[in-house]
Scaffold this motif. Structure first.
Motif, PDB file in Angstrom:
ATOM      1  N   UNK A 148       0.812  -1.214   0.000  1.00 14.94           N
ATOM      2  CA  UNK A 148       0.000   0.000   0.000  1.00 14.94           C
ATOM      3  C   UNK A 148       0.848   1.268   0.000  1.00 14.94           C
ATOM      4  N   UNK A 149       2.110   1.145   0.382  1.00 11.09           N
ATOM      5  CA  UNK A 149       2.989   2.304   0.493  1.00 11.09           C
ATOM      6  C   UNK A 149       4.369   1.992  -0.097  1.00 11.09           C
ATOM      7  N   UNK A 150       5.163   3.032  -0.282  1.00 14.43           N
ATOM      8  CA  UNK A 150       6.549   2.849  -0.717  1.00 14.43           C
ATOM      9  C   UNK A 150       7.297   2.004   0.318  1.00 14.43           C
ATOM     10  N   UNK A 151       7.005   2.247   1.583  1.00 16.20           N
ATOM     11  CA  UNK A 151       7.683   1.486   2.646  1.00 16.20           C
ATOM     12  C   UNK A 151       7.373   0.000   2.556  1.00 16.20           C
ATOM     13  N   UNK A 152       6.157  -0.357   2.150  1.00 13.87           N
ATOM     14  CA  UNK A 152       5.811  -1.774   1.992  1.00 13.87           C
ATOM     15  C   UNK A 152       6.695  -2.425   0.921  1.00 13.87           C
ATOM     16  N   UNK A 153       6.939  -1.706  -0.162  1.00 12.32           N
ATOM     17  CA  UNK A 153       7.781  -2.231  -1.243  1.00 12.32           C
ATOM     18  C   UNK A 153       9.232  -2.350  -0.780  1.00 12.32           C
ATOM     19  N   UNK A 154       9.709  -1.347  -0.072  1.00 10.22           N
ATOM     20  CA  UNK A 154      11.077  -1.360   0.435  1.00 10.22           C
ATOM     21  C   UNK A 154      11.262  -2.478   1.453  1.00 10.22           C
ATOM     22  N   UNK A 155      10.300  -2.609   2.354  1.00  8.62           N
ATOM     23  CA  UNK A 155      10.413  -3.607   3.418  1.00  8.62           C
ATOM     24  C   UNK A 155      10.473  -5.022   2.868  1.00  8.62           C
ATOM     25  N   UNK A 156       9.794  -5.283   1.761  1.00  9.99           N
ATOM     26  CA  UNK A 156       9.851  -6.612   1.157  1.00  9.99           C
ATOM     27  C   UNK A 156      11.284  -6.948   0.768  1.00  9.99           C
ATOM     28  N   UNK A 157      11.958  -6.011   0.123  1.00  8.24           N
ATOM     29  CA  UNK A 157      13.345  -6.237  -0.298  1.00  8.24           C
ATOM     30  C   UNK A 157      14.251  -6.407   0.910  1.00  8.24           C
ATOM     31  N   UNK A 158      14.085  -5.547   1.899  1.00 11.18           N
ATOM     32  CA  UNK A 158      14.915  -5.619   3.107  1.00 11.18           C
ATOM     33  C   UNK A 158      14.714  -6.961   3.809  1.00 11.18           C
ATOM     34  N   UNK A 159      13.464  -7.400   3.912  1.00  8.49           N
ATOM     35  CA  UNK A 159      13.180  -8.675   4.570  1.00  8.49           C
ATOM     36  C   UNK A 159      13.841  -9.840   3.849  1.00  8.49           C
ATOM     37  N   UNK A 160      13.755  -9.830   2.524  1.00  6.99           N
ATOM     38  CA  UNK A 160      14.361 -10.913   1.750  1.00  6.99           C
ATOM     39  C   UNK A 160      15.879 -10.916   1.881  1.00  6.99           C
ATOM     40  N   UNK A 161      16.475  -9.729   1.979  1.00  8.71           N
ATOM     41  CA  UNK A 161      17.930  -9.642   2.149  1.00  8.71           C
ATOM     42  C   UNK A 161      18.344 -10.160   3.527  1.00  8.71           C
ATOM     43  N   UNK A 162      17.618  -9.768   4.555  1.00 12.40           N
ATOM     44  CA  UNK A 162      17.966 -10.194   5.908  1.00 12.40           C
ATOM     45  C   UNK A 162      17.775 -11.700   6.100  1.00 12.40           C
ATOM     46  N   UNK A 163      16.839 -12.275   5.365  1.00 13.88           N
ATOM     47  CA  UNK A 163      16.640 -13.727   5.436  1.00 13.88           C
ATOM     48  C   UNK A 163      17.889 -14.486   5.001  1.00 13.88           C
ATOM     49  N   UNK A 164      18.668 -13.925   4.105  1.00 14.03           N
ATOM     50  CA  UNK A 164      19.901 -14.575   3.669  1.00 14.03           C
ATOM     51  C   UNK A 164      20.923 -14.630   4.811  1.00 14.03           C
ATOM     52  N   UNK A 165      20.695 -13.832   5.848  1.00 16.44           N
ATOM     53  CA  UNK A 165      21.555 -13.825   7.027  1.00 16.44           C
ATOM     54  C   UNK A 165      20.889 -14.525   8.201  1.00 16.44           C
ATOM     55  N   UNK A 166      19.800 -15.251   7.896  1.00 17.51           N
ATOM     56  CA  UNK A 166      19.020 -15.955   8.925  1.00 17.51           C
ATOM     57  C   UNK A 166      18.437 -14.996   9.943  1.00 17.51           C
ATOM     58  N   UNK A 167      18.061 -13.817   9.490  1.00 22.32           N
ATOM     59  CA  UNK A 167      17.423 -12.820  10.347  1.00 22.32           C
ATOM     60  C   UNK A 167      15.995 -12.619   9.855  1.00 22.32           C
ATOM     61  N   UNK A 168      15.047 -12.830  10.741  1.00 22.07           N
ATOM     62  CA  UNK A 168      13.629 -12.722  10.393  1.00 22.07           C
ATOM     63  C   UNK A 168      12.974 -11.763  11.384  1.00 22.07           C
ATOM     64  N   UNK A 169      13.044 -10.468  11.097  1.00 20.46           N
ATOM     65  CA  UNK A 169      12.505  -9.481  12.036  1.00 20.46           C
ATOM     66  C   UNK A 169      11.547  -8.501  11.371  1.00 20.46           C
ATOM     67  N   UNK A 170      11.126  -8.796  10.128  1.00 24.74           N
ATOM     68  CA  UNK A 170      10.211  -7.902   9.422  1.00 24.74           C
ATOM     69  C   UNK A 170       8.958  -8.668   9.035  1.00 24.74           C
ATOM     70  N   UNK A 171       7.815  -8.279   9.569  1.00 19.95           N
ATOM     71  CA  UNK A 171       6.580  -8.967   9.185  1.00 19.95           C
ATOM     72  C   UNK A 171       6.132  -8.548   7.791  1.00 19.95           C
ATOM     73  N   UNK A 172       5.888  -9.522   6.933  1.00 21.68           N
ATOM     74  CA  UNK A 172       5.322  -9.219   5.624  1.00 21.68           C
ATOM     75  C   UNK A 172       4.548 -10.440   5.150  1.00 21.68           C
ATOM     76  N   UNK A 173       3.618 -10.211   4.232  1.00 21.44           N
ATOM     77  CA  UNK A 173       2.765 -11.285   3.732  1.00 21.44           C
ATOM     78  C   UNK A 173       3.535 -12.176   2.765  1.00 21.44           C
ATOM     79  N   UNK A 174       3.752 -13.404   3.162  1.00 20.45           N
ATOM     80  CA  UNK A 174       4.459 -14.340   2.300  1.00 20.45           C
ATOM     81  C   UNK A 174       3.510 -14.990   1.319  1.00 20.45           C
ATOM     82  N   UNK A 175       4.062 -15.500   0.240  1.00 19.03           N
ATOM     83  CA  UNK A 175       3.243 -16.158  -0.778  1.00 19.03           C
ATOM     84  C   UNK A 175       2.602 -17.415  -0.195  1.00 19.03           C
ATOM     85  N   UNK A 176       1.290 -17.519  -0.336  1.00 15.97           N
ATOM     86  CA  UNK A 176       0.551 -18.630   0.253  1.00 15.97           C
ATOM     87  C   UNK A 176       0.181 -19.711  -0.757  1.00 15.97           C
ATOM     88  N   UNK A 177       0.415 -19.442  -2.027  1.00 18.14           N
ATOM     89  CA  UNK A 177       0.063 -20.438  -3.027  1.00 18.14           C
ATOM     90  C   UNK A 177      -1.394 -20.311  -3.465  1.00 18.14           C
TER      91      UNK A 177
END
Length: 201
Positions: free
Chosen positions: A172-201
């Motif tokens: 809904x916002x620019x921050x939502x788009x940015x946060x998705x990228x940040x969350x995916x990057x942090x996951x590569x470091x085994x860090x999961x601290x950003x809530x976002x809607x994951x793909x449910x299939x």
């Protein structure tokens, strides 16, 4: 004592990615060792008309203000040219390093093993020590030189997370788009601290 995470901020456009990453990491009480390149100072001035202070103590207050996190976590800032800092040594234990946003100049220097400043040296240390290094390049279009440099880094284990958001989480916002990228990057470091809607299939 928890190991720190190195947060590298290069002179690529899109410093909002760094600010949002820092916000969530501090709120999650991480210890951050922050290194902004010399070019990052210039980008702040050009894009935000804000002067980033060169003094590390003043930088901490600056970054906390940008991230809107007065307390929480631990933040230690470094001068871009201080190649004698703790993060420049392989004996300094860390969770890894995230460079966000990552310019193509920084990509090229890391790929070539150059260490002309502290950010590049810290990244080089992560590679030689077999640590985790995640780059979030923000550039378009990509030239063949860019692609070859990114491939060279991927071949030695560096994780490449381009600043390309998704839309399936109904942003809904620019921050939502940015946060998705940040969350995916942090996951590569085994860090999961950003809530976002994951793909449910």
């Amino acid at each position: 004592m928890p190991k720190p995470l190195i947060l590298g901020i290069s002179g690529a456009s899109g410093l909002i990615y760094a600010v949002r990453a820092l916000k969530y990491l501090l709120e999650a009480d991480y210890h951050i060792e922050l290194v902004a390149s010399k070019a990052a100072y210039l980008v702040w001035q050009a894009e935000q008309n804000i002067r980033m202070p060169p003094d590390p103590d003043e930088q901490e207050q600056f970054w906390r203000q940008q991230a809107a996190v007065e307390n929480g976590g631990k933040l230690n800032c470094h001068r871009w040219g201080n190649v004698g800092a703790n993060v420049a040594s392989g004996s300094f234990r860390t969770l890894g390093m995230l460079v966000i946003p990552c310019s193509m100049s920084t990509v090229a220097k890391i790929a070539a093993g150059l260490s002309s400043d502290l950010l590049e040296r810290a990244a080089d240390v992560q590679i030689k020590e077999g640590g985790k290094l995640v780059l979030v390049p923000r550039e378009t279009p990509l030239s063949l030189i860019h692609l070859r440099n990114l491939t060279s880094l991927a071949e030695v284990g560096v994780k490449i997370v381009p600043a390309i958001p998704a839309w399936y989480h109904n942003p809904q916002t620019i921050e939502d788009l940015v946060d998705f990228v940040v969350a995916r990057a942090l996951e590569r470091l085994d860090i999961d601290c950003i809530p976002f809607q994951r793909w449910q299939g």
